[in-house]
Design a protein around this motif. Structure first.
Motif, PDB file in Angstrom:
ATOM      1  N   GLY A  41       0.815  -1.215   0.000  1.00  0.00           N
ATOM      2  CA  GLY A  41       0.000   0.000   0.000  1.00  0.00           C
ATOM      3  C   GLY A  41       0.843   1.257   0.000  1.00  0.00           C
ATOM      4  N   ARG A  42       1.922   1.247   0.758  1.00  0.00           N
ATOM      5  CA  ARG A  42       2.810   2.417   0.798  1.00  0.00           C
ATOM      6  C   ARG A  42       3.477   2.634  -0.554  1.00  0.00           C
ATOM      7  NH1 ARG A  42       3.741   7.216   1.511  1.00  0.00           N
ATOM      8  NH2 ARG A  42       5.796   7.837   2.225  1.00  0.00           N
ATOM      9  N   CYS A  43       3.828   1.554  -1.236  1.00  0.00           N
ATOM     10  CA  CYS A  43       4.369   1.681  -2.600  1.00  0.00           C
ATOM     11  C   CYS A  43       3.364   2.400  -3.491  1.00  0.00           C
ATOM     12  CB  CYS A  43       4.683   0.304  -3.188  1.00  0.00           C
ATOM     13  SG  CYS A  43       6.089  -0.535  -2.453  1.00  0.00           S
ATOM     14  N   LEU A  47       3.664   6.119  -5.476  1.00  0.00           N
ATOM     15  CA  LEU A  47       3.395   6.275  -6.902  1.00  0.00           C
ATOM     16  C   LEU A  47       2.264   7.271  -7.149  1.00  0.00           C
ATOM     17  CD1 LEU A  47       3.737   2.590  -8.102  1.00  0.00           C
ATOM     18  CD2 LEU A  47       5.273   4.496  -8.634  1.00  0.00           C
ATOM     19  N   ALA A  48       1.247   7.249  -6.299  1.00  0.00           N
ATOM     20  CA  ALA A  48       0.099   8.153  -6.464  1.00  0.00           C
ATOM     21  C   ALA A  48       0.511   9.611  -6.318  1.00  0.00           C
ATOM     22  CB  ALA A  48      -0.994   7.804  -5.461  1.00  0.00           C
ATOM     23  N   LYS A  49       1.552   9.869  -5.532  1.00  0.00           N
ATOM     24  CA  LYS A  49       2.032  11.239  -5.372  1.00  0.00           C
ATOM     25  C   LYS A  49       2.633  11.768  -6.674  1.00  0.00           C
ATOM     26  CE  LYS A  49       2.940  11.093  -0.445  1.00  0.00           C
ATOM     27  NZ  LYS A  49       3.962  11.185   0.602  1.00  0.00           N
ATOM     28  N   HIS A  55      -0.259   2.045 -12.581  1.00  0.00           N
ATOM     29  CA  HIS A  55       1.152   1.867 -12.880  1.00  0.00           C
ATOM     30  C   HIS A  55       1.413   0.415 -13.260  1.00  0.00           C
ATOM     31  CE1 HIS A  55       1.193   5.588 -10.581  1.00  0.00           C
ATOM     32  NE2 HIS A  55       2.324   5.849 -11.188  1.00  0.00           N
ATOM     33  N   LEU A  56       2.552   0.177 -13.796  1.00  0.00           N
ATOM     34  CA  LEU A  56       2.969  -1.191 -14.082  1.00  0.00           C
ATOM     35  C   LEU A  56       3.374  -1.877 -12.783  1.00  0.00           C
ATOM     36  CD1 LEU A  56       5.293  -0.489 -17.151  1.00  0.00           C
ATOM     37  CD2 LEU A  56       2.923  -1.301 -17.192  1.00  0.00           C
ATOM     38  N   ALA A  57       3.200  -3.183 -12.730  1.00  0.00           N
ATOM     39  CA  ALA A  57       3.599  -3.932 -11.542  1.00  0.00           C
ATOM     40  C   ALA A  57       5.080  -3.700 -11.247  1.00  0.00           C
ATOM     41  CB  ALA A  57       3.306  -5.415 -11.732  1.00  0.00           C
ATOM     42  N   ARG A  58       5.871  -3.589 -12.292  1.00  0.00           N
ATOM     43  CA  ARG A  58       7.307  -3.341 -12.130  1.00  0.00           C
ATOM     44  C   ARG A  58       7.550  -2.028 -11.375  1.00  0.00           C
ATOM     45  NH1 ARG A  58       9.951   0.108 -15.036  1.00  0.00           N
ATOM     46  NH2 ARG A  58       8.515   0.012 -16.793  1.00  0.00           N
ATOM     47  N   GLU A  59       6.754  -1.013 -11.665  1.00  0.00           N
ATOM     48  CA  GLU A  59       6.910   0.277 -10.997  1.00  0.00           C
ATOM     49  C   GLU A  59       6.545   0.179  -9.515  1.00  0.00           C
ATOM     50  OE1 GLU A  59       6.067   3.668 -14.214  1.00  0.00           O
ATOM     51  OE2 GLU A  59       4.408   2.243 -13.967  1.00  0.00           O
ATOM     52  N   ILE A  60       5.559  -0.643  -9.204  1.00  0.00           N
ATOM     53  CA  ILE A  60       5.195  -0.883  -7.804  1.00  0.00           C
ATOM     54  C   ILE A  60       6.369  -1.549  -7.100  1.00  0.00           C
ATOM     55  CG2 ILE A  60       3.632  -2.098  -6.240  1.00  0.00           C
ATOM     56  CD1 ILE A  60       1.511  -1.897  -8.562  1.00  0.00           C
ATOM     57  N   ALA A  61       6.889  -2.603  -7.712  1.00  0.00           N
ATOM     58  CA  ALA A  61       8.003  -3.353  -7.119  1.00  0.00           C
ATOM     59  C   ALA A  61       9.239  -2.479  -6.927  1.00  0.00           C
ATOM     60  CB  ALA A  61       8.332  -4.567  -7.981  1.00  0.00           C
ATOM     61  N   THR A  66      12.544   1.659  -1.196  1.00  0.00           N
ATOM     62  CA  THR A  66      12.275   2.956  -0.568  1.00  0.00           C
ATOM     63  C   THR A  66      11.404   2.779   0.662  1.00  0.00           C
ATOM     64  OG1 THR A  66      12.463   4.087  -2.685  1.00  0.00           O
ATOM     65  CG2 THR A  66      11.256   5.244  -0.940  1.00  0.00           C
ATOM     66  N   VAL A  67      10.340   1.981   0.512  1.00  0.00           N
ATOM     67  CA  VAL A  67       9.432   1.745   1.637  1.00  0.00           C
ATOM     68  C   VAL A  67      10.149   0.972   2.735  1.00  0.00           C
ATOM     69  CG1 VAL A  67       7.283   0.632   2.354  1.00  0.00           C
ATOM     70  CG2 VAL A  67       7.387   1.862   0.177  1.00  0.00           C
ATOM     71  N   TRP A  68      10.925  -0.024   2.358  1.00  0.00           N
ATOM     72  CA  TRP A  68      11.652  -0.826   3.352  1.00  0.00           C
ATOM     73  C   TRP A  68      12.582   0.077   4.165  1.00  0.00           C
ATOM     74  CZ3 TRP A  68      10.778  -5.304   5.426  1.00  0.00           C
ATOM     75  CH2 TRP A  68      11.768  -5.921   6.185  1.00  0.00           C
TER      76      TRP A  68
END
Length: 78
Positions: A41-43, A47-49, A55-61, A66-68
């Motif tokens: 969710g934080r990913c 991205l929403a910002k 987005h592509l799944a790759r962009e989420i991954a 960064t989130v970690w």
């Protein structure tokens, strides 16, 4: 907070991978699932910002390190 950026093909695969990796690292399954959902969710929030679109799944991954690091900034996990 609704994150429409996660409503894309492959997003669930990314979530599953996060949860599986956490469980494989020794975190109990329930905790791994909860933490995985939070990370995923934080990913999406990051991205929403940038763009209010899917987005592509790759962009989420790509947001996972960064989130970690937000979760454990004293360690270099990238």
């Amino acid at each position: 907070f609704v994150v429409p950026t996660l409503a894309v093909g492959g997003s669930g695969d990314v979530l599953t991978g996060i949860c599986a990796a956490l469980a494989a690292s020794g975190i109990p399954s329930h905790e791994a699932a909860c933490l995985g959902v939070h990370i995923h969710g934080r990913c999406g929030e990051l991205l929403a910002k940038r763009h209010a679109r899917g987005h592509l799944a790759r962009e989420i991954a790509e947001q996972i390190p960064t989130v970690w690091n937000e979760l454990a900034p004293e360690h270099d996990h990238a």
